[in-house]
Write a protein that holds these residues in place. Structure first.
Motif, PDB file in Angstrom:
ATOM      1  N   GLU A 156       0.803  -1.226   0.000  1.00 30.24           N
ATOM      2  CA  GLU A 156       0.000   0.000   0.000  1.00 30.24           C
ATOM      3  C   GLU A 156       0.835   1.274   0.000  1.00 30.24           C
ATOM      4  O   GLU A 156       0.352   2.325  -0.425  1.00 30.24           O
ATOM      5  CB  GLU A 156      -0.942  -0.005   1.213  1.00 30.24           C
ATOM      6  N   ARG A 222      -3.096   4.747   1.953  1.00 28.10           N
ATOM      7  CA  ARG A 222      -4.361   4.167   1.491  1.00 28.10           C
ATOM      8  C   ARG A 222      -5.283   3.870   2.670  1.00 28.10           C
ATOM      9  O   ARG A 222      -6.489   4.082   2.596  1.00 28.10           O
ATOM     10  CB  ARG A 222      -4.103   2.877   0.699  1.00 28.10           C
ATOM     11  N   ILE A 254      -5.052   6.844  -5.361  1.00 28.23           N
ATOM     12  CA  ILE A 254      -5.800   6.446  -4.168  1.00 28.23           C
ATOM     13  C   ILE A 254      -7.225   6.993  -4.227  1.00 28.23           C
ATOM     14  O   ILE A 254      -8.191   6.304  -3.871  1.00 28.23           O
ATOM     15  CB  ILE A 254      -5.083   6.936  -2.892  1.00 28.23           C
ATOM     16  N   GLN A 409      -8.735  -2.199  -1.793  1.00 29.84           N
ATOM     17  CA  GLN A 409      -8.548  -1.915  -0.370  1.00 29.84           C
ATOM     18  C   GLN A 409      -9.534  -2.655   0.529  1.00 29.84           C
ATOM     19  O   GLN A 409      -9.164  -3.136   1.596  1.00 29.84           O
ATOM     20  CB  GLN A 409      -8.677  -0.405  -0.135  1.00 29.84           C
TER      21      GLN A 409
END
Length: 503
Positions: A156, A222, A254, A409
């Motif tokens: 990330e 993130r 993001i 995510q």
């Protein structure tokens, strides 16, 4: 000149990570996968001394000798309970990463390692082998959490053009832990009769190092934006990781993912099994993590001592030669880290499994004729190191990187919980079944492993797209053909992505 232009250009990608990013990877790794490699390695050196400790403790308590079968059972529990702890750690690692953050989960995890080290260290002076078993269980939990959270964190914070290289930090620190454990476990250092309790309790030092250094570095951007909705902290973290000239590119990436997820909450592991949009990603994770553990690498280490003896290496020098296998793994992890963002994930992992298949064939023949010709033991010796090199350049290095890249995510922590659980179950299963496989098939066990390696290589060739230099959303779109058939895409996701792009 072109390289300098890209470094200076706000739009061009920076080819090298910033010092903050590099040092963050080091701070994450020292208390993450390093602990797994280190604790897998150090238990081998004091085996005979732990046997003696179990015998003496039993005799002092019950004034009788410990039954050999019971001794074998207690030693098996002491060694294998690490895997059970790892399985528990994999189950809770994803939840900790969601609730505490990636950084917070790793910091809390260090206190488990410190407690485990204390229990293992005092077990011998206290005369309580139960403390040793509990300590091994706790350090297993620590390793399971680390194996789950560290690749998640690294995947990330990395820019997409360096994601493979930085994600390889997991494998580099894991193999570094194995090599360090082999060195510290030498009888001249802490592997002797006098210092083995210190050897087992030395796991606290990586934990203290991470507690000292990791708080100085940012949380995953993130996580801060998508999970916590904190744009200010996210921006600060991105500026520290990527610099003022390059953070905006990562911020846009993001934000696209945040917009596409549309406020979707982190998923539970069981929810992934009913989500059609990630069906083939999940199948891929299960196949790759099982394949990594069942690829035959454990058989290689099992036969290594026998092959070393046959090659004429004295018994007392074999531990030093074994260091060569650890150094070989560490070297290949570093090499894979340098190659993965240039050659791509598919080439390395398919090539790794294909070459491992070849060396399984060579080992089957060389072990069959080991005593027939004087040069064959040296062929077996070369094959062992070649197999380890192939494993490190392929499945050993690339698997964790791919798991981080195949999910967005909301699904990624749960995917790591599933992948980690499968990996630890496979590790435990091969540990239980491997002696029976070897006793039944002898050196022909490599036929089983060559079939497994060729199957995994074929699966990856037909199923997994190249993920190099692609965003997480772009990778998800690549899988929609498999998940929904033909060229059909997941409607909601594509509509949201297109709307955001137009905006």
């Amino acid at each position: 000149m072109e390289y300098q232009r890209l470094l200076k250009s706000p739009d061009g990608p920076r080819k090298l990570p910033s010092w903050t990013l590099f040092l963050t990877v080091c701070a994450i790794g020292i208390g993450g996968t390093f602990q797994y490699g280190y604790n897998v390695s150090i238990i081998n050196a004091p085996t005979q001394y732990i046997h003696h400790f179990l015998n003496e403790t039993w005799r002092s308590r019950y004034q009788m000798e410990l039954n050999p079968d019971l001794l074998t059972f207690l030693w098996s529990v002491t060694a294998s309970i690490f895997s059970l702890g790892g399985l528990c750690g994999a189950h809770i690692g994803g939840s900790m990463a969601i609730r505490l953050g990636r950084k917070g989960a790793l910091l809390v995890n260090n206190f488990i390692a410190i407690l485990a080290s204390i229990l293992m260290g005092i077990s011998f002076p206290a005369g309580l082998f139960e403390l040793l078993i509990v300590g091994r269980f706790l350090i297993g939990i620590n390793a399971g959490i680390g194996l789950c959270v560290q690749p998640l964190y690294l995947g990330e914070i990395a820019p997409k053009h360096l994601r493979g290289t930085l994600a390889m930090g997991s494998s580099i620190f894991l193999t570094g832990g194995i090599l360090t454990g082999q060195i510290i476990g030498l009888r001249e250092l802490l592997g002797g009769a006098r210092y083995w309790p210190l050897l087992l309790s030395s796991s606290c030092f990586p934990a203290f190092a991470q507690l000292l250094f990791l708080p100085w570095f940012p949380e995953s951007p993130r996580y801060l934006l998508i999970d916590r909705g904190d744009e200010i902290k996210c921006t600060k973290a991105l500026k520290r990781f990527h610099g003022l000239l390059h953070y905006q590119t990562e911020m846009k990436d993001i934000q696209r993912e945040q917009f596409a997820l549309n406020g979707e909450k982190p998923k539970k592991p069981w929810q992934l099994f009913t989500d059609r949009s990630i069906k083939w990603q999940l199948i891929t994770v299960i196949v790759m993590t099982m394949g990594q553990q069942l690829s035959g690498i454990n058989a290689i280490y099992f036969y290594a001592t026998y092959v070393f003896k046959q090659a004429g290496i004295p018994q007392e020098n074999i531990p030093y030669v074994t260091l060569g296998t650890g150094a070989c793994e560490c070297l290949t992890a570093l090499t894979c880290g340098l190659l993965i963002d240039y050659m791509g994930r598919r080439f390395l992992i398919i090539g790794g499994y294909a070459v491992m298949t070849f060396w399984c064939i060579v080992l089957t023949f060389s072990l069959t004729y080991q005593e027939l010709y004087s040069w064959v033991p040296y062929l077996s010796l070369a094959s062992i190191f070649a197999f380890i090199l192939s494993f490190g350049l392929g499945p050993g290095g690339v698997t964790n990187t791919l798991v981080a890249e195949l999910f967005t995510q909301s699904s990624r922590p749960a995917a790591y919980m599933i992948g980690g659980s499968i990996s630890w179950l496979s590790f435990f299963t091969i540990g239980m079944l491997f002696p029976f496989i070897v006793n039944g098939l002898k050196h022909y066990c490599f036929v089983v492993f060559l079939l497994e390696c060729s199957f995994i290589a074929s699966f990856i060739f037909f199923v997994i797209p190249e993920t190099k230099n692609k965003s997480f959303l772009e990778i998800k779109r690549e899988f929609q053909r498999l998940n929904f058939g033909s060229k059909r895409q997941e409607p909601e996701l594509c509509d949201r992505i297109q709307l955001h792009s137009e905006f």
